[in-house]
Design a protein around this motif. Sequence first.
Motif, PDB file in Angstrom:
ATOM      1  N   PHE A 211       1.011  -1.665  -0.292  1.00 17.55           N
ATOM      2  CA  PHE A 211      -0.164  -0.118   0.010  1.00 17.55           C
ATOM      3  C   PHE A 211       1.128   1.778  -0.165  1.00 17.55           C
ATOM      4  O   PHE A 211       2.178   1.758   0.426  1.00 17.55           O
ATOM      5  N   ALA A 212       0.439   2.117  -0.379  1.00 19.45           N
ATOM      6  CA  ALA A 212       0.787   3.373  -0.444  1.00 19.45           C
ATOM      7  C   ALA A 212       1.675   4.274   0.501  1.00 19.45           C
ATOM      8  O   ALA A 212       2.426   4.392  -0.035  1.00 19.45           O
ATOM      9  N   VAL A 213       1.353   4.022   2.001  1.00 20.95           N
ATOM     10  CA  VAL A 213       2.387   4.773   2.789  1.00 20.95           C
ATOM     11  C   VAL A 213       2.442   2.518   3.506  1.00 20.95           C
ATOM     12  O   VAL A 213       1.834   1.870   4.559  1.00 20.95           O
ATOM     13  N   PRO A 214       3.399   2.380   3.671  1.00 22.21           N
ATOM     14  CA  PRO A 214       3.191   1.024   3.404  1.00 22.21           C
ATOM     15  C   PRO A 214       3.764   0.545   5.025  1.00 22.21           C
ATOM     16  O   PRO A 214       4.805   0.311   5.723  1.00 22.21           O
ATOM     17  N   ARG A 215       3.164   0.687   5.924  1.00 21.25           N
ATOM     18  CA  ARG A 215       3.571   0.642   7.636  1.00 21.25           C
ATOM     19  C   ARG A 215       1.609   0.582   8.031  1.00 21.25           C
ATOM     20  O   ARG A 215       1.081   1.144   7.139  1.00 21.25           O
ATOM     21  N   GLY A 246      -3.257   4.947   5.519  1.00 23.24           N
ATOM     22  CA  GLY A 246      -2.565   5.093   4.474  1.00 23.24           C
ATOM     23  C   GLY A 246      -2.433   4.127   2.771  1.00 23.24           C
ATOM     24  O   GLY A 246      -0.867   3.758   3.183  1.00 23.24           O
ATOM     25  N   GLY A 247      -3.801   4.558   2.743  1.00 18.33           N
ATOM     26  CA  GLY A 247      -3.883   4.490   1.435  1.00 18.33           C
ATOM     27  C   GLY A 247      -3.920   2.778   1.130  1.00 18.33           C
ATOM     28  O   GLY A 247      -4.464   2.429   0.358  1.00 18.33           O
ATOM     29  N   LEU A 248      -4.259   2.286   1.993  1.00 14.14           N
ATOM     30  CA  LEU A 248      -4.715   1.038   1.636  1.00 14.14           C
ATOM     31  C   LEU A 248      -6.221   0.463   1.082  1.00 14.14           C
ATOM     32  O   LEU A 248      -6.372  -0.146  -0.140  1.00 14.14           O
ATOM     33  N   LEU A 249      -7.040   1.268   0.990  1.00 10.84           N
ATOM     34  CA  LEU A 249      -7.951   1.004   0.088  1.00 10.84           C
ATOM     35  C   LEU A 249      -8.022   2.339  -1.564  1.00 10.84           C
ATOM     36  O   LEU A 249      -8.895   2.057  -2.244  1.00 10.84           O
ATOM     37  N   LEU A 250      -7.052   2.717  -1.746  1.00 15.99           N
ATOM     38  CA  LEU A 250      -6.171   2.823  -2.914  1.00 15.99           C
ATOM     39  C   LEU A 250      -5.601   1.477  -3.747  1.00 15.99           C
ATOM     40  O   LEU A 250      -6.624   2.049  -5.504  1.00 15.99           O
ATOM     41  N   GLY A 251      -6.128   0.496  -2.916  1.00 11.33           N
ATOM     42  CA  GLY A 251      -5.030  -1.012  -3.958  1.00 11.33           C
ATOM     43  C   GLY A 251      -3.628  -0.451  -3.366  1.00 11.33           C
ATOM     44  O   GLY A 251      -3.075   0.560  -3.092  1.00 11.33           O
ATOM     45  N   PRO A 252      -3.220  -1.389  -4.210  1.00 18.13           N
ATOM     46  CA  PRO A 252      -1.937  -1.876  -4.598  1.00 18.13           C
ATOM     47  C   PRO A 252      -1.077  -0.750  -4.743  1.00 18.13           C
ATOM     48  O   PRO A 252      -1.150  -0.197  -6.239  1.00 18.13           O
ATOM     49  N   ALA A 253       0.544  -0.525  -4.063  1.00 24.97           N
ATOM     50  CA  ALA A 253       0.691   0.689  -4.844  1.00 24.97           C
ATOM     51  C   ALA A 253       2.185   0.218  -5.616  1.00 24.97           C
ATOM     52  O   ALA A 253       3.513  -0.390  -5.382  1.00 24.97           O
TER      53      ALA A 253
END
Length: 259
Positions: A211-215, A246-253
């Motif tokens: 995810f976008a913010v990987p934590r 942290g961008g979880l709902l955005l999908g994989p970065a």
Amino acid sequence: MPRFDDRTVLVTGGTGGQGSSHVRAFHAEGANVVIGGLDAERGAALADELGARARFTRLDVTDESSWCAAVQAAESVFGALHVLVNNAGVQNPPALIEDTDQATWSRILDVNLTGTFLGMKVAAPALRRAAGGAVVNIASTMALGGTAHYAPYVAGKWAVRGLTRTAALELGRDRIRVNTIHPGVIATPFIHEPAAGAVSAIADFYSPEPFAVPRLGEPIDVSRLLLFLASSEASFITGSEYVIDGGLLLGPALQAETA
């Protein structure tokens, strides 16, 4: 000047991972804090740690009389109630809908949905007596989509969204703002320890790496947003939803390959 000087805040689930973070954050900003919860030992210890501007009150969010006692305690000790944080919540053990018993369904909705409803019902007159204030309901990113095996939790948190918007319409003319925060996967025992009757914890199903913010999120990440929404800085915001994931709902970065 701290943002919450001479303001009183009631936080439900105030002894848990997120709840205790919220309590400490409000207290650090000058608030009187009422720590609502069922764990008297942990609640008293937290109140003792914080000192004179903190009180623990036993609060069963599924019981209207318990709510009445908690709000009365806030007003009698500190003079008024200005902010309600509906943070208390429980998780169901993962199961298919067809394997979920009605007792589990009822308990999860009693705490997560009915508890939020009762909190706003009982606190609204107190907030009105204080000439206005704020309610922040802590929901979940599970309220923004379907999540297999967590039907009771998902259903309750989806309903909190509609309840929040309705309350915002009803209370806005009384200068009472009502908003919702949707945390993603936050590093607390709620995430890292299995729910009662479960074998696996929620964290076992999530890796933040794509995810976008990987934590994983930290409780203070939510607390900082909560402080803003409960403060006068957000005086023109009501009926709104804030995702902190942290961008979880955005999908994989996806990472581009390099030569």
